[in-house]
Motif scaffolding. Structure first.
Motif, PDB file in Angstrom:
ATOM      1  N   MET A   1       0.820  -1.200   0.000  1.00 57.75           N
ATOM      2  CA  MET A   1       0.000   0.000   0.000  1.00 57.75           C
ATOM      3  C   MET A   1       0.863   1.263   0.000  1.00 57.75           C
ATOM      4  SD  MET A   1      -2.869   1.614   0.116  1.00 57.75           S
ATOM      5  CE  MET A   1      -4.115   0.419   0.539  1.00 57.75           C
ATOM      6  N   ALA A   2       1.914   1.257   0.842  1.00 58.23           N
ATOM      7  CA  ALA A   2       2.798   2.422   0.914  1.00 58.23           C
ATOM      8  C   ALA A   2       3.435   2.697  -0.441  1.00 58.23           C
ATOM      9  CB  ALA A   2       3.867   2.191   1.979  1.00 58.23           C
ATOM     10  N   GLU A   3       3.822   1.614  -1.134  1.00 56.92           N
ATOM     11  CA  GLU A   3       4.457   1.784  -2.450  1.00 56.92           C
ATOM     12  C   GLU A   3       3.468   2.332  -3.465  1.00 56.92           C
ATOM     13  OE1 GLU A   3       6.708  -0.864  -5.913  1.00 56.92           O
ATOM     14  OE2 GLU A   3       6.246  -1.760  -3.968  1.00 56.92           O
ATOM     15  N   VAL A   4       2.238   1.813  -3.438  1.00 54.04           N
ATOM     16  CA  VAL A   4       1.203   2.288  -4.368  1.00 54.04           C
ATOM     17  C   VAL A   4       0.936   3.770  -4.160  1.00 54.04           C
ATOM     18  CG1 VAL A   4      -1.259   2.133  -4.949  1.00 54.04           C
ATOM     19  CG2 VAL A   4       0.075   0.051  -4.636  1.00 54.04           C
ATOM     20  N   LEU A   5       0.836   4.191  -2.895  1.00 59.62           N
ATOM     21  CA  LEU A   5       0.562   5.587  -2.589  1.00 59.62           C
ATOM     22  C   LEU A   5       1.748   6.481  -2.953  1.00 59.62           C
ATOM     23  CD1 LEU A   5      -1.233   5.164   0.870  1.00 59.62           C
ATOM     24  CD2 LEU A   5      -2.286   5.632  -1.346  1.00 59.62           C
ATOM     25  N   ASP A   6       2.966   5.974  -2.749  1.00 59.60           N
ATOM     26  CA  ASP A   6       4.154   6.752  -3.087  1.00 59.60           C
ATOM     27  C   ASP A   6       4.249   6.957  -4.602  1.00 59.60           C
ATOM     28  OD1 ASP A   6       6.818   7.951  -2.414  1.00 59.60           O
ATOM     29  OD2 ASP A   6       7.525   6.278  -3.662  1.00 59.60           O
ATOM     30  N   ARG A   7       4.010   5.896  -5.362  1.00 60.09           N
ATOM     31  CA  ARG A   7       4.072   5.997  -6.818  1.00 60.09           C
ATOM     32  C   ARG A   7       2.957   6.900  -7.350  1.00 60.09           C
ATOM     33  NH1 ARG A   7       6.800   2.079  -9.778  1.00 60.09           N
ATOM     34  NH2 ARG A   7       5.065   1.735 -11.218  1.00 60.09           N
ATOM     35  N   LYS A  13       2.557  14.446  -9.463  1.00 59.31           N
ATOM     36  CA  LYS A  13       3.553  15.519  -9.643  1.00 59.31           C
ATOM     37  C   LYS A  13       4.317  15.402 -10.955  1.00 59.31           C
ATOM     38  CE  LYS A  13       4.247  15.777  -4.631  1.00 59.31           C
ATOM     39  NZ  LYS A  13       5.185  15.492  -3.514  1.00 59.31           N
ATOM     40  N   GLY A  14       4.042  14.339 -11.724  1.00 58.21           N
ATOM     41  CA  GLY A  14       4.736  14.156 -12.984  1.00 58.21           C
ATOM     42  C   GLY A  14       6.192  13.758 -12.827  1.00 58.21           C
ATOM     43  N   GLN A  15       6.515  13.134 -11.701  1.00 54.67           N
ATOM     44  CA  GLN A  15       7.898  12.732 -11.436  1.00 54.67           C
ATOM     45  C   GLN A  15       8.182  11.338 -11.990  1.00 54.67           C
ATOM     46  OE1 GLN A  15       8.083  13.030  -7.158  1.00 54.67           O
ATOM     47  NE2 GLN A  15       8.399  15.254  -7.185  1.00 54.67           N
ATOM     48  N   PRO A  16       9.462  11.033 -12.257  1.00 51.48           N
ATOM     49  CA  PRO A  16       9.846   9.699 -12.749  1.00 51.48           C
ATOM     50  C   PRO A  16       9.438   8.606 -11.750  1.00 51.48           C
ATOM     51  CG  PRO A  16      11.658  11.241 -12.975  1.00 51.48           C
ATOM     52  CD  PRO A  16      10.624  11.941 -12.153  1.00 51.48           C
ATOM     53  N   GLY A  17       9.044   7.441 -12.299  1.00 48.50           N
ATOM     54  CA  GLY A  17       8.664   6.318 -11.449  1.00 48.50           C
ATOM     55  C   GLY A  17       7.253   6.400 -10.917  1.00 48.50           C
ATOM     56  N   GLY A  18       6.490   7.399 -11.379  1.00 46.59           N
ATOM     57  CA  GLY A  18       5.122   7.543 -10.902  1.00 46.59           C
ATOM     58  C   GLY A  18       4.158   6.626 -11.627  1.00 46.59           C
ATOM     59  N   ALA A  19       3.104   6.247 -10.969  1.00 45.73           N
ATOM     60  CA  ALA A  19       2.065   5.413 -11.573  1.00 45.73           C
ATOM     61  C   ALA A  19       0.758   5.676 -10.850  1.00 45.73           C
ATOM     62  CB  ALA A  19       2.422   3.929 -11.484  1.00 45.73           C
ATOM     63  N   ARG A  20      -0.293   5.828 -11.627  1.00 38.68           N
ATOM     64  CA  ARG A  20      -1.621   6.080 -11.054  1.00 38.68           C
ATOM     65  C   ARG A  20      -2.033   4.904 -10.170  1.00 38.68           C
ATOM     66  NH1 ARG A  20      -6.938   6.766 -14.875  1.00 38.68           N
ATOM     67  NH2 ARG A  20      -8.423   7.433 -13.276  1.00 38.68           N
ATOM     68  N   ALA A  21      -2.522   5.221  -8.975  1.00 40.84           N
ATOM     69  CA  ALA A  21      -2.935   4.176  -8.035  1.00 40.84           C
ATOM     70  C   ALA A  21      -4.103   3.385  -8.600  1.00 40.84           C
ATOM     71  CB  ALA A  21      -3.320   4.790  -6.694  1.00 40.84           C
ATOM     72  N   ASN A  22      -3.952   2.069  -8.641  1.00 41.02           N
ATOM     73  CA  ASN A  22      -5.018   1.189  -9.100  1.00 41.02           C
ATOM     74  C   ASN A  22      -5.334   0.201  -7.980  1.00 41.02           C
ATOM     75  OD1 ASN A  22      -6.845  -0.427 -10.370  1.00 41.02           O
ATOM     76  ND2 ASN A  22      -5.546  -0.960 -12.099  1.00 41.02           N
ATOM     77  N   LEU A  23      -6.383   0.533  -7.214  1.00 40.00           N
ATOM     78  CA  LEU A  23      -6.807  -0.301  -6.090  1.00 40.00           C
ATOM     79  C   LEU A  23      -8.214  -0.846  -6.345  1.00 40.00           C
ATOM     80  CD1 LEU A  23      -5.424   2.062  -3.327  1.00 40.00           C
ATOM     81  CD2 LEU A  23      -4.563  -0.214  -3.826  1.00 40.00           C
ATOM     82  N   ALA A  24      -8.522  -1.033  -7.624  1.00 46.46           N
ATOM     83  CA  ALA A  24      -9.835  -1.542  -8.002  1.00 46.46           C
ATOM     84  C   ALA A  24     -10.087  -2.906  -7.359  1.00 46.46           C
ATOM     85  CB  ALA A  24      -9.935  -1.659  -9.520  1.00 46.46           C
ATOM     86  N   ALA A  41      -7.362   8.555  -8.621  1.00 49.14           N
ATOM     87  CA  ALA A  41      -7.075   7.153  -8.307  1.00 49.14           C
ATOM     88  C   ALA A  41      -8.205   6.241  -8.781  1.00 49.14           C
ATOM     89  CB  ALA A  41      -6.863   6.987  -6.804  1.00 49.14           C
ATOM     90  N   ARG A  42      -7.842   4.984  -9.074  1.00 47.64           N
ATOM     91  CA  ARG A  42      -8.843   3.997  -9.472  1.00 47.64           C
ATOM     92  C   ARG A  42      -9.190   3.136  -8.257  1.00 47.64           C
ATOM     93  NH1 ARG A  42      -5.400   2.916 -14.512  1.00 47.64           N
ATOM     94  NH2 ARG A  42      -6.440   4.059 -16.182  1.00 47.64           N
ATOM     95  N   LEU A  43     -10.417   3.286  -7.800  1.00 46.81           N
ATOM     96  CA  LEU A  43     -10.890   2.533  -6.639  1.00 46.81           C
ATOM     97  C   LEU A  43     -12.207   1.837  -6.964  1.00 46.81           C
ATOM     98  CD1 LEU A  43      -9.960   5.335  -4.121  1.00 46.81           C
ATOM     99  CD2 LEU A  43      -9.151   2.997  -3.881  1.00 46.81           C
ATOM    100  N   VAL A  44     -12.374   1.461  -8.218  1.00 51.79           N
ATOM    101  CA  VAL A  44     -13.613   0.827  -8.670  1.00 51.79           C
ATOM    102  C   VAL A  44     -13.911  -0.421  -7.846  1.00 51.79           C
ATOM    103  CG1 VAL A  44     -14.819  -0.197 -10.630  1.00 51.79           C
ATOM    104  CG2 VAL A  44     -13.138   1.624 -11.003  1.00 51.79           C
ATOM    105  N   GLY A  45     -15.112  -0.462  -7.266  1.00 51.03           N
ATOM    106  CA  GLY A  45     -15.557  -1.658  -6.546  1.00 51.03           C
ATOM    107  C   GLY A  45     -14.759  -1.985  -5.304  1.00 51.03           C
ATOM    108  N   GLY A  60     -11.865  13.709  -9.066  1.00 49.72           N
ATOM    109  CA  GLY A  60     -11.710  12.991 -10.324  1.00 49.72           C
ATOM    110  C   GLY A  60     -11.421  11.509 -10.184  1.00 49.72           C
ATOM    111  N   ALA A  61     -11.494  10.980  -8.966  1.00 49.22           N
ATOM    112  CA  ALA A  61     -11.215   9.552  -8.756  1.00 49.22           C
ATOM    113  C   ALA A  61     -12.356   8.697  -9.295  1.00 49.22           C
ATOM    114  CB  ALA A  61     -10.996   9.272  -7.276  1.00 49.22           C
TER     115      ALA A  61
END
Length: 420
Positions: A1-7, A13-24, A41-45, A60-61
């Protein structure tokens, strides 16, 4: 979870290594996500029941079909968030920003910012659009429980606290807001067409440009509301007792005197077959009254006392009975489709002698053959109730106490009780 939130923070912020949180579809029940930045963030279901999201930025989540029951979402930012089909029962949205949020029923049509041509699906990761649609399908199938719902799955805000929330331009078409607290909320230009607001509190809410076409406003409290700019259309409004016939008024008054005097004054109400649809009967005492075959559809009966009342064959479709006492009542073959029986007492009634002393005996509630399809029985007490041949298809039994209940041939297909 910590890694998902950090990425995700890096992605924002548009920084390297970033990825939109997908916790669907993730199970995050009870998690503390307060003050987090989860924009887009993606929190579908996802299962977020009883989560702490106070002050969290969810603008916008994608929260399509999310389970946020009993969650703390106070002061959160939910601007342009997709909350279609979400389970938000008893969630606390006090002072949250829900401007332009999409709270329509859950369907496969575009929702949230996507239907306005902006937001997540307009982001460079648009190639994931098909994967997003597939996740929505999965969430929708889970919500439907294998049953195809006409018009989609309504967003459930029953008992939710939205006091002071900003719902400007929010789309609440068809949403269930029974007994919700919307006091002081800003509903400017919001769409509440077809919404169920019976028992809701809109005291002091700003309603300029708000659309209530075909909305259920039976028992809705609208003190200090300016309705001059609101669009009521063909909204369903309450029928107060004093607007009914003098015979009905007198029968209810005499019955309450009969109850209070233990039968010494007044007389028992005989209201068999009476049309009490959309009646405002909140807190009324009709214990032991005869209401066989009465029409109480869409009636406001929150907190009503109906102990040992005879409601056999009565029509209580979509009635709001939240917190009512129906101990020992006869509801055999009654129609309770879509009724709100949250925290209702359907347990046995204690039998007392003429002097008011307990006899040590009790009388169980009778729901034999009752139609309880899609009824809300959350946290209801149904101890020893007779549910023989009752139809409970897709009824919400979360937290219901069925100890000793008779369930022979009862139809229980649908939502299983949630374990607390």
């Amino acid at each position: 979870m910590a890694e998902v939130l950090d990425r995700h923070a890096r992605w924002i912020k548009g920084q390297p290594g970033g990825a939109r949180a997908n916790l669907a579809l993730a199970d995050l029940e009870g998690a503390d996500l307060s003050q987090r930045d989860l924009r887009g963030a993606r929190l579908v279901g996802a299962k977020l029941a009883r989560c702490r999201l106070s002050g969290t930025n969810l603008a916008g989540a994608d929260l399509f079909g999310v389970d946020l029951r009993d969650a703390d979402i106070t002061r959160a930012n939910l601007m342009q968030t997709d909350l279609r089909g979400a389970r938000l029962r008893s969630a606390d949205f006090s002072n949250a920003n829900l401007r332009d949020a999409d709270l329509r029923a859950g369907t496969m049509e575009p929702g949230g910012t996507a239907r306005r041509g902006a937001g997540p699906d307009a982001h460079p990761d648009v190639q994931d659009a098909e994967a997003t649609r597939q996740t929505h399908r999965t969430a929708l199938a889970r919500l439907q429980g294998g049953v195809t719902a006409e018009g989609g799955i309504p967003t459930d805000l029953t008992g939710a606290v939205l006091a002071g929330a900003n719902l400007t331009d929010a789309d609440l078409c068809g949403a269930v807001l029974q007994n919700a607290d919307l006091s002081g909320a800003v509903l400017t230009d919001a769409n509440l067409s077809g919404a169920r607001l019976n028992g809701a509190n809109l005291t002091g809410a700003l309603l300029d440009g708000c659309t209530f076409d075909n909305a259920d406003l039976v028992g809705t409290r609208m003190v200090d509301c300016d309705l001059s700019q609101a669009k009521l259309g063909s909204a369903c409004l309450t029928r107060p007792i004093d607007s009914m016939g003098s015979e009905i008024q007198r029968a209810i008054f005499d019955h309450e005197r009969w109850i209070d005097s233990v039968g010494q004054r007044g007389e028992r109400a005989e209201l068999d077959g009476t049309d009490l649809s959309r009646a405002d009967l909140r807190g009324v005492n009709l214990s032991a009254a005869s209401l066989r075959g009465a029409n109480l559809s869409d009636a406001a009966l929150t907190g009503a006392r109906l102990m040992m009342a005879d409601l056999s064959g009565a029509n209580l479709e979509r009635a709001n009975l939240m917190g009512a006492d129906l101990s020992g009542a006869n509801l055999s073959f009654a129609r309770l489709t879509g009724a709100d029986l949250t925290r209702v007492n359907l347990g046995p009634a204690e039998i007392k002698d003429p002097s008011g002393r307990s006899t040590g005996r009790s009388w169980a509630a009778n729901l034999m053959g009752a139609d309880l399809r899609q009824a809300m029985l959350t946290d209801s007490r149904m101890v020893q109730a007779n549910l023989t041949d009752a139809d409970l298809e897709n009824a919400d039994l979360d937290g219901a106490d069925l100890a000793g209940a008779k369930l022979q041939r009862a139809h229980l297909k649908g939502k299983a009780p949630r374990r607390r």
